[in-house]
Each structure stands twice: as C-alpha cells, then as structure tokens.
Design an enzyme around this catalytic site. Structure first.
Site, PDB file in Angstrom:
ATOM      1  N   ASP A  92      50.901  39.713  48.958  1.00 28.95           N
ATOM      2  CA  ASP A  92      51.116  39.318  47.565  1.00 28.95           C
ATOM      3  C   ASP A  92      50.732  37.846  47.430  1.00 28.95           C
ATOM      4  O   ASP A  92      51.470  36.967  47.878  1.00 28.95           O
ATOM      5  CB  ASP A  92      52.581  39.512  47.159  1.00 28.95           C
ATOM      6  CG  ASP A  92      52.984  40.977  47.028  1.00 28.95           C
ATOM      7  OD1 ASP A  92      52.250  41.843  47.547  1.00 28.95           O
ATOM      8  OD2 ASP A  92      54.037  41.251  46.424  1.00 28.95           O
ATOM      9  N   LYS A 154      50.442  41.775  39.739  1.00 28.32           N
ATOM     10  CA  LYS A 154      51.898  41.631  39.812  1.00 28.32           C
ATOM     11  C   LYS A 154      52.342  40.572  38.818  1.00 28.32           C
ATOM     12  O   LYS A 154      51.667  39.560  38.640  1.00 28.32           O
ATOM     13  CB  LYS A 154      52.280  41.243  41.246  1.00 28.32           C
ATOM     14  CG  LYS A 154      53.752  40.940  41.488  1.00 28.32           C
ATOM     15  CD  LYS A 154      53.977  40.605  42.958  1.00 28.32           C
ATOM     16  CE  LYS A 154      55.383  40.084  43.224  1.00 28.32           C
ATOM     17  NZ  LYS A 154      55.590  39.749  44.649  1.00 28.32           N
ATOM     18  N   LYS A 183      52.662  45.817  39.574  1.00 31.51           N
ATOM     19  CA  LYS A 183      53.975  45.562  40.174  1.00 31.51           C
ATOM     20  C   LYS A 183      54.821  44.695  39.258  1.00 31.51           C
ATOM     21  O   LYS A 183      54.402  43.614  38.851  1.00 31.51           O
ATOM     22  CB  LYS A 183      53.813  44.888  41.538  1.00 31.51           C
ATOM     23  CG  LYS A 183      55.148  44.569  42.230  1.00 31.51           C
ATOM     24  CD  LYS A 183      54.930  44.031  43.630  1.00 31.51           C
ATOM     25  CE  LYS A 183      56.231  43.560  44.269  1.00 31.51           C
ATOM     26  NZ  LYS A 183      56.036  43.076  45.655  1.00 31.51           N
TER      27      LYS A 183
END
Length: 224
Positions: A92, A154, A183
């Site tokens: 991430d 995300k 996400k």
C-alpha cells in the site's frame, strides 16, 4: 452477508508507532482466528508476521512512503522491493499529494510506475488520501491508476483529518471500473459502515476494528 464473507474483505491493520512485537503477534492470531484476508503492518514487522503466518491463508500487506507520500520515488521503490523480499505480498503506497496539488501529474504517474515496477508480482494499492483532494483530483488520480493497471486504489492512510466516505468510494469505483479493486480505510470501525462501503464498490476494508465488524454481523444476525 455473513461474518465469514466479510472477513475476506478485511486487511486487519496495526500501523501506529507504538505497536509492540506482542501486538503484532496478537494481530496475526486474530487474523488466523477470524479468517481475515491479510494483516497490514509496518515493514519492520514483516519477518515476525511471516513466521507466525506460515502455513496459513493470511497474507501480509505493508505500507510504502507512509504516511505522507513525499519520499523520493527511488526510496519508495526500494522500500517496496525490500518489503516483498521480506515476505509482503501486498504493498500500500501513498501517492505524492504535494505533486497532485502542484498539478505535476506526470511526476505523480512516474512515482506510481516506479513502485509498480518494483512490486514484481506483488499487488500494489495506491493510497490517494482523499480527504486532502478535490473531486477532480480524485478522478484524475484514479484515471492514472486505471491506466497503469495497479491492483487497487485506496482512500486513506488513517493518519490524516479524514477517512473513507461512501461518496468517495462510489466515485473511485465509477472511475476505475470493475477490473481494479477499491479499498476503504480510515474510520471504518463498525459493521454498518463496512457494509455501506462494500455496497458502494469497496472490495477491501482496511481497519484496526476488524473484530468489531465481525462481531457486529454475528450479534445482529447479519441484518445489515
């Protein structure tokens, strides 16, 4: 939706600075017990988690350029490569927010490309930090991520002034289409919120409250 089903949406998360080895071992045990998709941890704890999670289905997710996203691209890429070598299967990364605000979109794209190239088969999620971006900036960032073929976009680090919103999840899903994950992270602490995120397009939930989310489903007989 049953608790088992939603568990596979959850990256069980512990990213704050004070987390101890025992905290990470507890996180891993909880992920095994509740069948969470992954644990999301700082890279220094990857070897510990890898040892604990061997012979389980729980994956290891870590963060790169976290939480500001302002590192040199070469540093982000190196960080990703070393994390994967240590045992991470998902990365991430935080997008360079300052470059977005400076309208330096080619630099933003190159930054993501550098980390993507370093991922070598690991899945890359790009954290937009949506609370700092305009709607137009979110759209442009998502278009770049779609073009590059990253694994996920995300919403948030969870370290800034705001987290995931239903509106931003729906917008991100609309822009990236169905082939890229979305996400939701930051502020997703209960069952109802998690379900709303999923209904609006989230395919992963990043939360330190995974057990509360699961217990909410159990306690309320999956009424959400």
């Amino acid at each position: 939706m049953q608790s088992y089903d939603i568990a596979q949406f959850i990256d069980h998360t512990a990213l704050t600075a004070e987390k101890t080895e025992q905290d990470i071992l507890d996180l891993c045990n909880e992920a095994i017990e509740h069948n969470f998709f992954s644990v999301c941890i700082n890279s220094g704890y990857i070897p510990l988690a890898r040892q604990k999670l061997q012979n389980t289905n729980v994956k290891i997710c870590t963060v790169v350029g976290f939480p500001l996203g302002a590192n040199l691209s070469t540093v982000k890429a190196f960080e990703a490569k070393e994390a994967i070598k240590a045992g991470a299967t998902e990365i991430d990364m935080v997008i360079n927010i300052g470059w977005i605000k400076s309208n330096q979109w080619e630099s933003v794209k190159a930054d993501i490309q550098a980390v993507l190239a370093a991922c070598e088969g690991a899945l890359l999620k790009v954290i937009l930090e949506t609370c700092l971006l305009t709607k137009e900036e979110i759209i442009t960032a998502c278009k770049i991520c779609r073009e590059l073929g990253v694994g996920f976009v995300k919403t948030s680090t969870g370290f800034n002034k705001g987290g995931a919103t239903v509106e931003n999840i729906a917008l991100m899903r609309q822009v990236v289409g169905e082939n890229i994950g979305v996400k939701a992270s930051g502020g997703v602490r209960d069952t109802k919120t998690a379900i709303e995120m999923i209904k609006n397009g989230a395919t992963r939930i990043g939360s330190s409250s995974g057990i509360a989310i699961i217990n909410g489903l159990t306690d309320n007989n999956a009424i959400y």
